[in-house]
Design an enzyme around this catalytic site. Structure first.
Site, PDB file in Angstrom:
ATOM      1  N   THR A   1       7.481   6.905  -8.983  1.00 60.06           N
ATOM      2  CA  THR A   1       6.164   6.479  -8.653  1.00 60.06           C
ATOM      3  C   THR A   1       5.327   7.500  -9.479  1.00 60.06           C
ATOM      4  O   THR A   1       5.682   8.626  -9.896  1.00 60.06           O
ATOM      5  CB  THR A   1       6.192   7.025  -6.846  1.00 60.06           C
ATOM      6  OG1 THR A   1       7.104   6.157  -6.340  1.00 60.06           O
ATOM      7  CG2 THR A   1       4.670   6.845  -6.616  1.00 60.06           C
TER       8      THR A   1
ATOM      9  N   GLY B   1      11.117   6.921  -0.149  1.00 59.01           N
ATOM     10  CA  GLY B   1      10.215   6.749   0.601  1.00 59.01           C
ATOM     11  C   GLY B   1      10.080   6.276   2.273  1.00 59.01           C
ATOM     12  O   GLY B   1       9.469   6.856   3.037  1.00 59.01           O
TER      13      GLY B   1
ATOM     14  N   THR C   1       6.427  11.278  -3.746  1.00 59.99           N
ATOM     15  CA  THR C   1       7.540  10.411  -4.654  1.00 59.99           C
ATOM     16  C   THR C   1       8.794  10.715  -3.857  1.00 59.99           C
ATOM     17  O   THR C   1       9.045  11.571  -3.384  1.00 59.99           O
ATOM     18  CB  THR C   1       7.379  10.697  -6.045  1.00 59.99           C
ATOM     19  OG1 THR C   1       7.817  12.094  -6.122  1.00 59.99           O
ATOM     20  CG2 THR C   1       6.213  10.543  -7.046  1.00 59.99           C
TER      21      THR C   1
ATOM     22  N   ASP D   1       7.107   4.343   0.940  1.00 61.40           N
ATOM     23  CA  ASP D   1       5.905   4.919   1.294  1.00 61.40           C
ATOM     24  C   ASP D   1       4.586   4.877   0.708  1.00 61.40           C
ATOM     25  O   ASP D   1       3.612   5.079   1.301  1.00 61.40           O
ATOM     26  CB  ASP D   1       6.416   6.398   1.513  1.00 61.40           C
ATOM     27  CG  ASP D   1       6.655   7.183  -0.009  1.00 61.40           C
ATOM     28  OD1 ASP D   1       7.311   6.120  -0.691  1.00 61.40           O
ATOM     29  OD2 ASP D   1       6.365   8.113  -0.352  1.00 61.40           O
TER      30      ASP D   1
END
Ligand code: ASP
Length: 313
Positions: free
Chosen positions: A174, A228, A225, A205
């Site tokens: 991420t 999630g 990150t 997330d």
């Protein structure tokens, strides 16, 4: 209107893969650009990078070989936010999240609705898969001998990814950006393709405000990150901000969030990282795993630098 206040030093805090986006966004901040524009721009740069396989174009495909993207952003001055999840065929999901924030009376759009809205906002659909991302996706089927036909996806997802989880080899990633502009305003942006071979429709997330992203000018900004599901279960981003609000230091608040994640008893291969910044520009990175880094870049620095993430004490 753009105006700079020389007393406030711009700051960008990011995940380790945020160097290119931070560099471009800092130029905007030095010209007096605002935090929310800089956060969106930084994430777009990462989304457009075909070498960055965890975000945007050329992202990691789901179990069916489709790239499904998630993103969110938050304006710390207004507490306005926008997010999208499970989006196919549009790469700049951070700008779609921005459009949700600016144009709709909603904060989160998913799947078909988000794609329809992208069309209304003038985005052109395009296949986000590349030869590299599909080749990577296929390799795991070849390695395991598993096929998509004839079995329920729920069984395949476990058989395909469990051995990788045990060896901590499930690819995912991420990009996080926390921004303070020259006016002292904060913003945050998060974008991801989630976990490789995820069950179609799985959302992590990153687009869940309060879990993977939160930002409030009065207390700070946080983005996550990692796995999630962990950040969702304990609302990591909003919790850290709440701990700051209740008077903890950045260090104490981060440690409390690490403790909450560890109390979930993460399975082998599951971990969480987060970055945090306070309104005065202090920043830290945290991780449940040792050896992880994060990136920071202030207006006085010639280029971004890496810092160590703290683990649980
Ligand atoms: N947090 C992302 C998700 O769970 C993935 C990652 O950061 O590695 O979708």
């Amino acid at each position: 209107m753009m105006h700079t206040n020389p007393h406030v030093n711009p700051v960008i805090v990011a995940s380790e893969n945020g160097r290119a986006g931070a560099t471009v966004a800092m130029e905007l901040l030095r010209r007096g650009g605002c935090a929310i524009d800089a956060a969106e721009l930084a994430a777009r740069v990462t989304e457009d990078d075909p070498q960055e396989h965890s975000v945007g174009f050329s992202g990691l495909p789901n179990l069916l070989g489709q790239v499904e993207l998630d993103a969110s952003l938050m304006n710390g001055r207004t507490l306005e936010t926008g997010a999208v999840a499970g989006v196919q065929d549009y790469g700049n999901v951070i700008s779609l999240a921005r459009a949700v924030m600016d144009e709709l009376p909603h904060v989160l759009l998913v799947g078909r609705g988000a794609e329809r809205f992208a069309g209304e906002m003038g985005q052109k659909p395009a296949d986000q898969r590349t030869f590299a991302s599909l080749d990577f996706w296929r390799t795991r089927f070849t390695e395991t001998g598993l096929e998509l036909t004839g079995a329920e996806l729920r069984h395949i997802v476990t058989r395909l990814t469990l051995p990788l989880h045990l060896e901590d080899r499930v690819p995912h990633g991420t990009v996080n950006y926390l921004v303070r502009d020259a006016h002292g305003d904060l913003a945050s942006a998060v974008s991801t393709s989630g976990h490789a071979w995820k069950y179609p429709g799985r959302v992590g997330d990153s687009p869940i405000i309060g879990a993977g992203n939160y930002c409030d000018n009065r207390y700070g900004a946080v983005a996550c990150t990692g796995t999630g599901e962990l950040a969702i279960r304990v609302s990591t981003a909003r919790s850290l901000i709440l701990y700051l609000k209740m008077g903890m230091s950045l260090e104490e608040a981060g440690q409390e969030c690490l403790a909450e994640i560890v109390q979930l008893k993460p399975r082998v291969g599951q971990y969480m990282n987060f970055v945090a910044m306070t309104p005065d520009g202090q920043h830290r990175g945290f991780s449940t795993m040792a050896g992880k880094k994060y990136l920071y870049y202030t207006g006085e620095m010639a280029e971004p630098s890496l810092g160590e993430r703290e683990t649980r004490r």
